[in-house]
Design an enzyme around this catalytic site. Structure first.
Site, PDB file in Angstrom:
ATOM      1  N   SER A  80      43.772  46.929 -19.464  1.00 51.51           N
ATOM      2  CA  SER A  80      44.180  45.901 -18.633  1.00 51.51           C
ATOM      3  C   SER A  80      45.890  45.896 -18.630  1.00 51.51           C
ATOM      4  O   SER A  80      46.026  45.995 -17.431  1.00 51.51           O
ATOM      5  CB  SER A  80      43.720  44.577 -19.188  1.00 51.51           C
ATOM      6  OG  SER A  80      44.397  43.534 -18.490  1.00 51.51           O
TER       7      SER A  80
ATOM      8  N   LYS B 261      45.258  34.438 -28.955  1.00 53.56           N
ATOM      9  CA  LYS B 261      44.385  35.386 -28.500  1.00 53.56           C
ATOM     10  C   LYS B 261      43.966  36.547 -29.590  1.00 53.56           C
ATOM     11  O   LYS B 261      43.012  36.945 -29.670  1.00 53.56           O
ATOM     12  CB  LYS B 261      44.842  36.140 -27.162  1.00 53.56           C
ATOM     13  CG  LYS B 261      43.665  36.968 -26.492  1.00 53.56           C
ATOM     14  CD  LYS B 261      44.239  37.454 -24.883  1.00 53.56           C
ATOM     15  CE  LYS B 261      43.131  38.163 -24.430  1.00 53.56           C
ATOM     16  NZ  LYS B 261      43.467  38.464 -22.925  1.00 53.56           N
TER      17      LYS B 261
ATOM     18  N   ASP C  32      37.604  38.815 -27.154  1.00 48.92           N
ATOM     19  CA  ASP C  32      38.754  39.638 -27.218  1.00 48.92           C
ATOM     20  C   ASP C  32      38.416  40.895 -27.386  1.00 48.92           C
ATOM     21  O   ASP C  32      38.285  41.376 -28.749  1.00 48.92           O
ATOM     22  CB  ASP C  32      39.601  38.962 -28.424  1.00 48.92           C
ATOM     23  CG  ASP C  32      40.084  37.581 -28.409  1.00 48.92           C
ATOM     24  OD1 ASP C  32      40.526  37.461 -26.930  1.00 48.92           O
ATOM     25  OD2 ASP C  32      40.072  36.924 -29.306  1.00 48.92           O
TER      26      ASP C  32
ATOM     27  N   SER D  35      50.325  37.352 -13.408  1.00 45.30           N
ATOM     28  CA  SER D  35      49.166  36.883 -13.175  1.00 45.30           C
ATOM     29  C   SER D  35      49.331  35.041 -12.979  1.00 45.30           C
ATOM     30  O   SER D  35      50.123  34.451 -13.377  1.00 45.30           O
ATOM     31  CB  SER D  35      47.868  36.969 -14.189  1.00 45.30           C
ATOM     32  OG  SER D  35      48.425  36.486 -15.541  1.00 45.30           O
ATOM     33  N   ARG D  36      48.069  34.701 -12.197  1.00 42.11           N
ATOM     34  CA  ARG D  36      47.874  33.369 -11.973  1.00 42.11           C
ATOM     35  C   ARG D  36      46.841  32.762 -13.384  1.00 42.11           C
ATOM     36  O   ARG D  36      46.290  33.704 -13.809  1.00 42.11           O
ATOM     37  CB  ARG D  36      47.124  32.873 -10.890  1.00 42.11           C
ATOM     38  CG  ARG D  36      48.154  32.888  -9.670  1.00 42.11           C
ATOM     39  CD  ARG D  36      47.526  32.204  -8.423  1.00 42.11           C
ATOM     40  NE  ARG D  36      48.350  32.500  -7.159  1.00 42.11           N
ATOM     41  CZ  ARG D  36      49.459  31.514  -6.991  1.00 42.11           C
ATOM     42  NH1 ARG D  36      49.909  30.576  -7.688  1.00 42.11           N
ATOM     43  NH2 ARG D  36      50.174  31.619  -5.636  1.00 42.11           N
TER      44      ARG D  36
ATOM     45  N   GLY E   3      47.446  33.824 -24.917  1.00 38.65           N
ATOM     46  CA  GLY E   3      46.859  32.695 -25.559  1.00 38.65           C
ATOM     47  C   GLY E   3      47.769  31.946 -26.320  1.00 38.65           C
ATOM     48  O   GLY E   3      47.331  31.072 -27.356  1.00 38.65           O
TER      49      GLY E   3
ATOM     50  N   ILE F 290      43.568  31.569 -14.970  1.00 34.72           N
ATOM     51  CA  ILE F 290      42.155  31.584 -14.722  1.00 34.72           C
ATOM     52  C   ILE F 290      41.620  30.186 -15.172  1.00 34.72           C
ATOM     53  O   ILE F 290      41.079  29.594 -14.783  1.00 34.72           O
ATOM     54  CB  ILE F 290      41.543  32.760 -14.863  1.00 34.72           C
ATOM     55  CG1 ILE F 290      42.072  33.952 -13.874  1.00 34.72           C
ATOM     56  CG2 ILE F 290      39.889  32.801 -14.534  1.00 34.72           C
ATOM     57  CD1 ILE F 290      41.684  35.362 -14.345  1.00 34.72           C
ATOM     58  N   THR F 291      41.670  30.356 -16.621  1.00 36.38           N
ATOM     59  CA  THR F 291      41.088  29.250 -17.376  1.00 36.38           C
ATOM     60  C   THR F 291      42.219  28.387 -18.168  1.00 36.38           C
ATOM     61  O   THR F 291      42.024  27.592 -19.130  1.00 36.38           O
ATOM     62  CB  THR F 291      40.176  29.750 -18.351  1.00 36.38           C
ATOM     63  OG1 THR F 291      40.657  30.596 -19.437  1.00 36.38           O
ATOM     64  CG2 THR F 291      38.909  30.040 -17.638  1.00 36.38           C
ATOM     65  N   SER F 292      43.565  29.062 -18.282  1.00 39.71           N
ATOM     66  CA  SER F 292      44.646  28.288 -18.912  1.00 39.71           C
ATOM     67  C   SER F 292      45.430  27.360 -17.994  1.00 39.71           C
ATOM     68  O   SER F 292      45.215  27.217 -16.813  1.00 39.71           O
ATOM     69  CB  SER F 292      45.469  29.582 -19.392  1.00 39.71           C
ATOM     70  OG  SER F 292      46.161  30.206 -18.429  1.00 39.71           O
TER      71      SER F 292
END
Length: 506
Positions: free
Chosen positions: A275, A299, A267, A205-206, A179, A208-210
């Site tokens: 996770s 976040k 959240d 991670s890659r 976040g 996704i929406t960031s």
């Protein structure tokens, strides 16, 4: 109800990417729709040469397909290893018992270990639609998961994928709950810790929406899609790696849930804990550092939620025999200057190279985190870690280790630059009183990041800075003027993402 074959349709590949959503595309006048009355969102099972998958029906109302043809989303096509021109078999499927458990959770009931196991098993086998996944996540949000349920969820997600073992007494890792744009400390922390001598196999991670994930930024320098054998080779040689976690199948259910959670903008602290810990434990970690940026547009937005996440992280870790240290950090504004893969990579390299113009907030935070991880070593006393981290960075050992990791992963590339830039300037003089992380990240994404590595933005001011009228606030980077203009159209609507409070003279 038993599953019986209703019909077959000939496969045609339309190449429609729906991420990990399994979709069946058919025409309304095809045989299966005429016989069964299937409508949009109907759930059916499809079979291709012994492989089966539950899919969601979507109706094509054009000549893309004939009434004898069907198509699949790219995820479903790949999962089934489908072949164009071959027959696809379509089945009814029985109602999933796990959906009853999800509905029960929505009404506030506590889930048993078996019920959570069944839900995660069905998600892992792609039996849940996006709507089903949204129902499950909605049932978990707002403190609806108790500590026992979070433990069951973590364990179920852990069991859904591979688990790594390194044969080392201490295997460390770090994670930021996210976040916060530009917070690319991982690429600095890993080489410092690895140069110190601790094993730190980092799977990232890659986005996704960031506008950028850690794997996207590392990919600017070196390949990140390594298989398990290649990952082990890098770690055994250099003590650490920075790769994309999708290639080693650690807690694959988590990737599916995150993709929906971010779109829903929810959240769920329980889901967040499960996770993070499922992936870290699956990666073979014995000691984990968790960074929770706290801020109104991060976040985690409240101290109460931050403390709740911290308590759950520590309690669940203990049940798995893992030592987890949680720190709360400043999440009120971006870290560093760059937002977007190549621009964040530039910041990282500047810090590792001890460039005098490197962003100091990124440098200091990375050193703090690296110091905390170094203190996981049984030979290091509390308070010594940051000093050791400083020495490793300033001596050039961290830069050398980072270059070595890149080379063993497949190469060390130069950072590319965008074809076009555009300055956004202040419309008035005053003090920077607020920076909206979410809207700033959205602006960077609209330039083409993360898919276009060079796209994104530089933020040139910090909170409490005084700015003059017409002083540059942001520099947009993109490979086309159209993308620049597209991002600017958003900024015109959301121009208060950097709020400047005019000073009133007395």
């Amino acid at each position: 109800m038993s599953e019986t074959c209703t019909t077959t349709l000939r496969l045609k590949n339309l190449g429609i990417n729906t991420y990990k959503d399994a979709i069946l595309y058919i025409r309304k006048d095809c045989n299966v729709c005429a016989a069964e009355g299937f409508e949009v969102q109907t759930r059916v099972r499809v079979n291709f040469k012994g492989r089966s998958l539950i899919t969601t029906v979507q109706i094509i109302e054009s000549d893309l397909l004939t009434y004898e043809e069907a198509s699949l989303s790219t995820y479903a096509w790949s999962y089934l290893q489908a072949q164009e021109g071959e027959d696809l078999f379509i089945f009814h499927h029985k109602q999933l018992a796990s959906l009853g458990f999800v509905r029960s959770k929505l009404y506030g009931h506590t889930l048993s270990q078996n019920e959570i196991n069944e839900i995660i098993k069905d998600i892992s086998k792609s039996r849940f639609s996006d709507i089903n996944l949204s129902m499950f996540l909605a049932g978990c949000v707002g403190g609806r998961l108790n500590g026992e349920e979070i433990f069951y969820l973590t364990n179920a997600m852990l069991q859904s994928g591979s688990r790594l073992h390194w044969g080392s007494q201490v295997v460390v890792d770090k994670h930021c709950v996210g976040g916060l744009p530009g917070n690319r400390t991982t690429l600095i922390v890993i080489p410092i810790v690895a140069a110190f001598g601790l094993m730190i196999p980092k799977t990232s991670s890659r986005a996704i929406t960031s506008p950028a994930g850690t794997a996207d930024v590392m990919e600017v320098f070196a390949p990140v899609e390594l298989d398990l054998k290649s990952m082990r080779r890098v770690v055994e040689k250099e003590n650490g790696c920075i790769i994309w976690g999708g290639t080693v199948s650690l807690s694959p259910v988590d990737d599916v849930l995150i993709s929906i959670e971010r779109i829903m903008d929810l959240d769920s602290e329980g889901q967040m804990v499960a996770s993070v810990l499922s992936k870290k434990i699956a990666a073979g970690s014995t000691n984990i550092l968790i960074d929770i940026p706290l801020g109104p547009t991060a976040k985690v937005r409240s101290i109460s939620m931050a403390n709740l996440v911290k308590a759950h992280m520590e309690a669940i870790s203990r049940k798995f025999g893992i030592e987890t240290k949680v720190i709360l950090s400043d999440g009120t504004q971006p870290i560093g200057q760059g937002i977007g893969p190549a621009l964040e990579a530039r910041d990282v390299l500047a810090v590792l190279s001890c460039d005098k113009n490197a962003p100091q907030d990124l440098r200091e935070k990375a050193l703090l985190l690296a110091g905390e991880i170094i203190e996981f070593s049984p030979t290091i006393q509390k308070g010594e870690g940051v000093k050791i981290a400083h020495h490793i960075l300033e001596s050039g050992q961290a830069l050398q280790k980072f270059q070595n990791i890149c080379l063993v992963q497949g190469g060390f590339s130069e950072i590319p630059k965008a074809h076009h830039t555009h300055e956004i300037t202040a419309v008035s003089s005053g003090i920077v009183s607020n920076i909206d992380n979410r809207r700033l990240a959205r602006l960077a994404k609209l330039t083409g990041a993360p898919h276009v590595k060079v796209a994104g933005l530089e933020i040139l001011v910090k909170l409490d800075h005084f700015v003059e009228r017409h002083q540059p606030l942001i520099i947009l980077h993109a490979n086309s003027l159209e993308q620049i203009n597209y991002a600017l159209s958003y900024y015109e609507i959301e121009s208060d993402m950097i709020k400047i409070t005019e000073m009133i003279s007395r």
